[in-house]
Design an enzyme around this catalytic site. Structure first.
Site, PDB file in Angstrom:
ATOM      1  N   GLU A 126       0.817  -1.212   0.000  1.00  0.00           N
ATOM      2  CA  GLU A 126       0.000   0.000   0.000  1.00  0.00           C
ATOM      3  C   GLU A 126       0.855   1.268   0.000  1.00  0.00           C
ATOM      4  O   GLU A 126       0.564   2.253   0.668  1.00  0.00           O
ATOM      5  CB  GLU A 126      -0.953  -0.003   1.192  1.00  0.00           C
ATOM      6  CG  GLU A 126      -1.944  -1.159   1.161  1.00  0.00           C
ATOM      7  CD  GLU A 126      -2.934  -1.143   2.306  1.00  0.00           C
ATOM      8  OE1 GLU A 126      -4.098  -1.501   2.081  1.00  0.00           O
ATOM      9  OE2 GLU A 126      -2.537  -0.779   3.438  1.00  0.00           O
TER      10      GLU A 126
ATOM     11  N   ASP B  51      -8.408  -9.405   3.817  1.00  0.00           N
ATOM     12  CA  ASP B  51      -8.310  -8.216   4.663  1.00  0.00           C
ATOM     13  C   ASP B  51      -9.425  -8.180   5.704  1.00  0.00           C
ATOM     14  O   ASP B  51     -10.317  -7.333   5.619  1.00  0.00           O
ATOM     15  CB  ASP B  51      -8.344  -6.956   3.794  1.00  0.00           C
ATOM     16  CG  ASP B  51      -7.943  -5.709   4.565  1.00  0.00           C
ATOM     17  OD1 ASP B  51      -7.455  -5.832   5.689  1.00  0.00           O
ATOM     18  OD2 ASP B  51      -8.125  -4.605   4.029  1.00  0.00           O
TER      19      ASP B  51
ATOM     20  N   GLU C  63     -13.374  -3.023  11.557  1.00  0.00           N
ATOM     21  CA  GLU C  63     -13.280  -2.279  10.309  1.00  0.00           C
ATOM     22  C   GLU C  63     -14.329  -2.715   9.300  1.00  0.00           C
ATOM     23  O   GLU C  63     -14.966  -1.889   8.636  1.00  0.00           O
ATOM     24  CB  GLU C  63     -11.879  -2.452   9.711  1.00  0.00           C
ATOM     25  CG  GLU C  63     -11.687  -1.805   8.356  1.00  0.00           C
ATOM     26  CD  GLU C  63     -10.316  -2.057   7.768  1.00  0.00           C
ATOM     27  OE1 GLU C  63     -10.096  -1.677   6.612  1.00  0.00           O
ATOM     28  OE2 GLU C  63      -9.459  -2.648   8.470  1.00  0.00           O
TER      29      GLU C  63
END
Length: 613
Positions: A238, A313, A341
């Site tokens: 990332e 993820d 999340e």
């Protein structure tokens, strides 16, 4: 012996800290330690901070073992217990300015640096804000009560500023406050720090000057914090800098840092969450194995590869990450996400122990997976009065600690403990009211979330970036396709699902050990709750229920909504058992969760139905 007894008195004298139960917003700790407990040191016990409880006597080899044993006695435990893992660590994704990446419970309890200096010279002279001493001590006690023994103080997307002297001094102050609770502190470091801070022109891990820079930095840290734990590193993922920037490998980068920490007993936790750097265009769930498998056995003995529980993820449901099958000569840590999340943030009640137990059973944690030496959890803690944004989100912090100590505990056992200590709810009856009903709500909540978000193995169809709410039609041409929901569900007029089979798909199924490789690869044996993760199937395919794929998806979305409706009914009936303030706050959250669940149901079923005409 007198010195040891004095040390124990000093240690346990901290147990009566105020503030843990103020305004009904405290953690699971209740009341004071019983005064009639006998403490005994036994040097013949294993040196792992375990304990033995017989009646009101706690025996351990270490002072921390005695502390852990006292909390276990408060929970009603008897017998002998030893931690399954030596490393039981929280990862805080906290930034220097006090913000928290994927934080849903307010600002950081550690950092609040609102002024930012631009030049490197002034960075070294920066004055940082004072610590909230009582809050950090309370945090330390909460962690100690469930056996957590380490904490990473800052975000894996680390600022180079963390390695400047003002920040190291503050890390020392935090370490001093947490040490009595048995917590070693760690920091996340930016791999490019020597260059980013303007002290070197490169961060090449094989450059002698870079090696010396990290050696001097380690020396500086350990002079102030002799028991400093080490570094957590996110590299070449990332957009983060890493050894690939210089044509080097993950092993080159990790080993260079490990060599700098080795003289002091420090470790490097090197994250395997990598994509988009070296294997662009490859199925994202394959990239960790593609980058690391060939390096197995090349890492120093104080390097630990830290891998997320799933290969993508932190989705509501994933198969386990196959990197655990492919790295047998490398120490590993499992990384779990306590902060929600992808599970409704701090709005949805989702008890995560069932998810983690599912993962533990698949990778045989605590059994044959001896190369897994630790457990890390991405923390859900902030400055909110109730610490975690949702009262029931505290249960996930609690469950993480309990499972990191003993992964054989059941989800029910842990929930019963937490409910008794937090709400004084009795779960011993079988009546559909009171404690047993609230317990049932907790145990069903994760599967309900999967149902109303992404059943049958659907994944990553969230709204962009913040990952809250549905966006199955999401596509942003300015970003790589693997960041977009349409890439993951692959819906078309013929069917739905991501083909990861050996014959016709990405071949991700073949990264698993047997029997999972064959199980997942065959559409007829693949578990239906992962069907669309591994297979692109016709809309008309009949499942075990007799329903078609589309009908089954609609059934699950509807069931998820009904479950949340039932949770609201359970909470209504429990009103007389809960203090008014916490009852109202949870009730408000549950009604918001129901609105969200209905949105997921309507958006997803309408969108996917459009392909089945």
């Amino acid at each position: 012996m007198k010195i040891r007894q004095l040390a124990l008195i000093l240690l346990f004298g901290l147990l009566a800290l105020p503030g843990l139960c103020e305004d009904g917003h405290g953690l699971w700790l209740r009341g004071q330690m019983p005064s009639d407990i006998t403490l005994r040191i036994d040097s013949t016990m294993p040196d792992d901070d375990g304990y033995r409880i017989s009646g009101r006597t706690v025996t351990a080899r270490t002072q921390m073992g005695l502390l852990y044993g006292r909390y276990a006695l408060m929970r009603g435990e008897q017998g002998e217990s030893h931690p399954a893992f030596g490393l039981r660590i929280l990862n805080h994704w906290d930034n220097p300015d006090g913000s928290i990446e994927r934080g849903y419970a307010g600002k950081s309890i550690f950092w609040n640096e609102t002024t930012r200096q631009q030049d490197n010279k002034s960075l070294k002279d920066e004055k940082l804000s004072p610590l909230d001493v009582e809050r950090i001590r309370a945090y330390g006690e909460a962690c100690a009560s469930i056996g957590i023994n380490g904490t990473v103080l800052n975000n894996v997307n680390a600022s180079p500023r963390m390695l400047t002297r003002p920040y190291i001094n503050k890390v020392k102050d935090i370490a001093d406050l947490l040490r009595p609770w048995g917590l070693r502190v760690y920091i996340s470091v930016n791999f490019g720090s020597p260059k980013a801070l303007g002290e070197l022109s490169t961060a090449d891990p094989l450059n002698p000057g870079v090696k010396r820079w990290w050696q001097q930095k380690a020396k500086e840290i350990y002079k102030l914090i002799p028991d400093f734990g080490g570094f957590l590193v996110k590299a070449n993922s990332e957009g983060q800098p890493g050894p690939f920037d210089y044509g080097r490998t993950h092993a080159d980068g990790a080993n260079m840092l490990a060599d700098a920490l080795k003289p002091y007993g420090g470790i490097v936790m090197w994250r395997s969450f990598v994509y988009g750097a070296k294997h662009k265009g490859e199925d994202r769930v394959k990239q960790a194995v593609s980058e690391f498998a060939e390096l197995d056995g090349q890492f120093r003995d104080n390097v630990i590869l830290q891998s997320k529980n799933g290969p993508l993820d932190f989705q509501p449901r994933e198969p386990y990450a196959p990197i655990f099958d492919n790295m047998k000569q490398t120490k590993q840590m499992a990384e779990l996400q306590i902060t929600q999340e992808y599970l409704g943030h701090s709005t949805h009640l989702v008890y995560l122990a069932p998810m983690w137990k599912e993962f533990f059973q698949q990778v045989e944690i605590g059994n044959t997976a001896k190369h897994i030496v630790g457990i890390a959890g991405v923390a859900n803690i902030g400055l909110d009065t109730n610490w975690c944004g949702h009262h029931f989100a505290q249960a996930n912090w609690y469950a993480f600690g309990r499972l990191a100590w003993n992964p054989t505990l059941t989800s029910r056992q842990i929930a019963e403990e937490w409910l008794a200590q937090t709400f004084s709810l009795n779960t011993s009856t079988k009546e559909e009211a009171g404690g047993e009903a609230v317990l049932s709500m907790m145990l069903r909540s994760r599967e309900a979330c999967v149902d109303y978000m992404m059943p049958l193995g659907l994944h990553h169809i969230f709204k962009f970036d913040h990952h809250y709410g549905p966006e199955p039609d999401g596509f942003k041409p300015q970003y790589p396709i693997e960041w977009c929901p349409v890439y993951y569900h692959q819906a078309d007029s013929l069917g739905i699902g991501f083909d990861r089979t050996k014959a016709t798909g990405s071949g991700a199924s073949q990264q698993y050990r047997e029997p999972y490789a064959s199980l997942y690869d065959d559409v007829n044996t693949c578990p239906e709750n992962l069907l669309l993760w591994f297979h692109h199937v016709p809309w008309t395919r009949r499942l075990s229920s007799g329903r078609t794929v589309m009908e089954e998806m609609e059934y699950h979305y509807g069931r998820g909504v009904k479950e949340v409706e039932d949770f609201i009914d359970i909470w209504q009936k429990a009103k007389s058992d809960i203090d008014e303030q916490r009852w109202k706050e949870v009730d408000k959250k549950l009604h918001e969760q129901l609105e969200n669940a209905r949105e997921w149901q309507n958006v997803c079923t309408t969108y996917f139905r459009s392909f089945t005409r």
